[in-house]
Design a protein around this motif. Structure first.
Motif, PDB file in Angstrom:
ATOM      1  N   LYS A 117      -5.526  10.814  -3.188  1.00  0.00           N
ATOM      2  CA  LYS A 117      -6.874  11.125  -2.096  1.00  0.00           C
ATOM      3  C   LYS A 117      -7.901  11.623  -3.041  1.00  0.00           C
ATOM      4  CE  LYS A 117      -5.435  13.847   0.994  1.00  0.00           C
ATOM      5  NZ  LYS A 117      -4.852  14.662   2.125  1.00  0.00           N
ATOM      6  N   SER A 118      -7.683  12.388  -4.030  1.00  0.00           N
ATOM      7  CA  SER A 118      -8.805  12.932  -4.565  1.00  0.00           C
ATOM      8  C   SER A 118      -9.239  12.083  -6.130  1.00  0.00           C
ATOM      9  CB  SER A 118      -8.531  14.390  -5.362  1.00  0.00           C
ATOM     10  OG  SER A 118      -7.045  14.106  -6.284  1.00  0.00           O
ATOM     11  N   ALA A 119      -8.538  10.872  -6.082  1.00  0.00           N
ATOM     12  CA  ALA A 119      -8.862  10.104  -7.332  1.00  0.00           C
ATOM     13  C   ALA A 119     -10.272   9.194  -6.851  1.00  0.00           C
ATOM     14  CB  ALA A 119      -7.575   9.013  -7.709  1.00  0.00           C
ATOM     15  N   PRO A 120     -10.948   9.205  -7.980  1.00  0.00           N
ATOM     16  CA  PRO A 120     -12.231   8.311  -7.782  1.00  0.00           C
ATOM     17  C   PRO A 120     -11.952   6.878  -7.676  1.00  0.00           C
ATOM     18  CG  PRO A 120     -11.894   8.860 -10.299  1.00  0.00           C
ATOM     19  CD  PRO A 120     -10.886   9.684  -9.434  1.00  0.00           C
ATOM     20  N   THR A 121     -12.792   6.225  -6.902  1.00  0.00           N
ATOM     21  CA  THR A 121     -12.543   4.827  -6.546  1.00  0.00           C
ATOM     22  C   THR A 121     -14.030   4.137  -7.100  1.00  0.00           C
ATOM     23  OG1 THR A 121     -13.365   5.147  -4.431  1.00  0.00           O
ATOM     24  CG2 THR A 121     -11.275   5.228  -4.766  1.00  0.00           C
ATOM     25  N   ALA A 122     -13.839   2.892  -7.228  1.00  0.00           N
ATOM     26  CA  ALA A 122     -15.195   1.969  -7.563  1.00  0.00           C
ATOM     27  C   ALA A 122     -16.107   2.007  -6.432  1.00  0.00           C
ATOM     28  CB  ALA A 122     -14.777   0.785  -7.826  1.00  0.00           C
ATOM     29  N   GLY A 123     -17.339   2.598  -6.667  1.00  0.00           N
ATOM     30  CA  GLY A 123     -18.584   2.671  -5.587  1.00  0.00           C
ATOM     31  C   GLY A 123     -18.210   3.657  -4.390  1.00  0.00           C
ATOM     32  N   ASN A 124     -17.355   4.369  -4.798  1.00  0.00           N
ATOM     33  CA  ASN A 124     -16.879   5.468  -3.818  1.00  0.00           C
ATOM     34  C   ASN A 124     -16.333   4.690  -2.389  1.00  0.00           C
ATOM     35  OD1 ASN A 124     -15.956   8.057  -2.886  1.00  0.00           O
ATOM     36  ND2 ASN A 124     -18.308   8.307  -1.920  1.00  0.00           N
ATOM     37  N   HIS A 125     -15.913   3.573  -2.585  1.00  0.00           N
ATOM     38  CA  HIS A 125     -15.033   2.945  -1.541  1.00  0.00           C
ATOM     39  C   HIS A 125     -13.515   3.262  -1.536  1.00  0.00           C
ATOM     40  CE1 HIS A 125     -18.169  -0.088  -2.240  1.00  0.00           C
ATOM     41  NE2 HIS A 125     -18.263   0.116  -1.098  1.00  0.00           N
ATOM     42  N   ARG A 126     -12.960   3.390  -0.241  1.00  0.00           N
ATOM     43  CA  ARG A 126     -11.743   4.282  -0.180  1.00  0.00           C
ATOM     44  C   ARG A 126     -10.948   3.322   0.700  1.00  0.00           C
ATOM     45  NH1 ARG A 126     -11.613   8.901  -2.457  1.00  0.00           N
ATOM     46  NH2 ARG A 126     -13.659   9.821  -2.636  1.00  0.00           N
ATOM     47  N   PRO A 127     -10.630   1.917   0.177  1.00  0.00           N
ATOM     48  CA  PRO A 127      -9.725   0.936   1.070  1.00  0.00           C
ATOM     49  C   PRO A 127      -8.139   1.124   0.531  1.00  0.00           C
ATOM     50  CG  PRO A 127     -10.856   0.026  -1.028  1.00  0.00           C
ATOM     51  CD  PRO A 127     -11.248   1.236  -0.781  1.00  0.00           C
ATOM     52  N   ARG A 128      -7.578   2.181   1.059  1.00  0.00           N
ATOM     53  CA  ARG A 128      -6.221   2.543   0.837  1.00  0.00           C
ATOM     54  C   ARG A 128      -5.308   2.319   1.999  1.00  0.00           C
ATOM     55  NH1 ARG A 128      -8.585   7.551  -1.561  1.00  0.00           N
ATOM     56  NH2 ARG A 128      -8.889   6.956  -3.940  1.00  0.00           N
ATOM     57  N   HIS A 129      -4.045   1.809   1.542  1.00  0.00           N
ATOM     58  CA  HIS A 129      -3.193   1.786   2.598  1.00  0.00           C
ATOM     59  C   HIS A 129      -2.018   2.562   1.782  1.00  0.00           C
ATOM     60  CE1 HIS A 129      -5.514  -0.487   5.202  1.00  0.00           C
ATOM     61  NE2 HIS A 129      -6.027  -1.416   4.085  1.00  0.00           N
ATOM     62  N   VAL A 130      -1.394   3.362   2.436  1.00  0.00           N
ATOM     63  CA  VAL A 130      -0.216   3.883   1.701  1.00  0.00           C
ATOM     64  C   VAL A 130       0.816   4.144   2.490  1.00  0.00           C
ATOM     65  CG1 VAL A 130       0.520   6.212   0.649  1.00  0.00           C
ATOM     66  CG2 VAL A 130      -1.929   5.583   0.374  1.00  0.00           C
ATOM     67  N   TYR A 131       1.951   3.632   1.962  1.00  0.00           N
ATOM     68  CA  TYR A 131       3.512   3.643   2.957  1.00  0.00           C
ATOM     69  C   TYR A 131       4.220   4.173   2.130  1.00  0.00           C
ATOM     70  CZ  TYR A 131       1.222  -0.548   4.652  1.00  0.00           C
ATOM     71  OH  TYR A 131       0.261  -1.502   5.588  1.00  0.00           O
ATOM     72  N   VAL A 132       4.843   5.163   2.831  1.00  0.00           N
ATOM     73  CA  VAL A 132       6.085   5.980   2.183  1.00  0.00           C
ATOM     74  C   VAL A 132       7.305   5.998   2.913  1.00  0.00           C
ATOM     75  CG1 VAL A 132       6.361   8.653   1.711  1.00  0.00           C
ATOM     76  CG2 VAL A 132       4.398   7.813   1.890  1.00  0.00           C
ATOM     77  N   PRO A 133       8.250   4.910   2.142  1.00  0.00           N
ATOM     78  CA  PRO A 133       9.398   4.990   2.673  1.00  0.00           C
ATOM     79  C   PRO A 133      10.301   6.125   2.599  1.00  0.00           C
ATOM     80  CG  PRO A 133       9.296   3.944   0.574  1.00  0.00           C
ATOM     81  CD  PRO A 133       7.987   4.462   0.829  1.00  0.00           C
ATOM     82  N   LYS A 134      11.025   6.450   3.757  1.00  0.00           N
ATOM     83  CA  LYS A 134      12.054   7.612   3.845  1.00  0.00           C
ATOM     84  C   LYS A 134      13.336   6.746   4.063  1.00  0.00           C
ATOM     85  CE  LYS A 134       8.787  11.174   4.691  1.00  0.00           C
ATOM     86  NZ  LYS A 134       8.557  12.310   5.264  1.00  0.00           N
ATOM     87  N   GLY A 135      14.294   7.365   3.691  1.00  0.00           N
ATOM     88  CA  GLY A 135      15.761   6.950   4.022  1.00  0.00           C
ATOM     89  C   GLY A 135      16.509   6.316   2.741  1.00  0.00           C
ATOM     90  N   GLU A 136      17.385   5.705   3.140  1.00  0.00           N
ATOM     91  CA  GLU A 136      18.167   5.033   2.000  1.00  0.00           C
ATOM     92  C   GLU A 136      17.603   3.610   1.633  1.00  0.00           C
ATOM     93  OE1 GLU A 136      22.420   5.243   2.258  1.00  0.00           O
ATOM     94  OE2 GLU A 136      22.393   7.406   3.412  1.00  0.00           O
ATOM     95  N   ILE A 137      18.013   3.168   0.636  1.00  0.00           N
ATOM     96  CA  ILE A 137      17.618   1.834   0.263  1.00  0.00           C
ATOM     97  C   ILE A 137      18.575   1.044   0.525  1.00  0.00           C
ATOM     98  CG2 ILE A 137      17.054   0.240  -1.700  1.00  0.00           C
ATOM     99  CD1 ILE A 137      16.075   2.802  -3.124  1.00  0.00           C
ATOM    100  N   ARG A 138      18.360  -0.252   1.121  1.00  0.00           N
ATOM    101  CA  ARG A 138      19.513  -1.213   1.726  1.00  0.00           C
ATOM    102  C   ARG A 138      20.008  -2.373   0.699  1.00  0.00           C
ATOM    103  NH1 ARG A 138      17.489  -2.169   8.032  1.00  0.00           N
ATOM    104  NH2 ARG A 138      17.118  -0.029   8.165  1.00  0.00           N
TER     105      ARG A 138
END
Length: 56
Positions: A35-56
């Motif tokens: 969240k605090s990392a710089p981006t090109a032109g201060n655009h913040r097009p981020r999609h973050v997926y945090v999986p939880k649980g066991e790997i199948r």
């Protein structure tokens, strides 16, 4: 340590133990750093997926 030294000292983990659980605080720290990392032109097009649980 300056950035050049840091970038030369970095390493990539190739042998990941998928049976070992991730500590609770680590995903939060990673997301906070992203969240605090710089981006090109201060655009913040981020999609973050945090999986939880066991790997199948």
């Amino acid at each position: 340590m300056d950035f050049l030294e840091l970038s030369k000292a970095k390493s990539s983990e190739r042998n990941v133990d998928s049976t070992r659980p991730v500590e609770e605080e680590k995903p939060s720290k990673i997301l906070e750093a992203g969240k605090s990392a710089p981006t090109a032109g201060n655009h913040r097009p981020r999609h973050v997926y945090v999986p939880k649980g066991e790997i199948r």
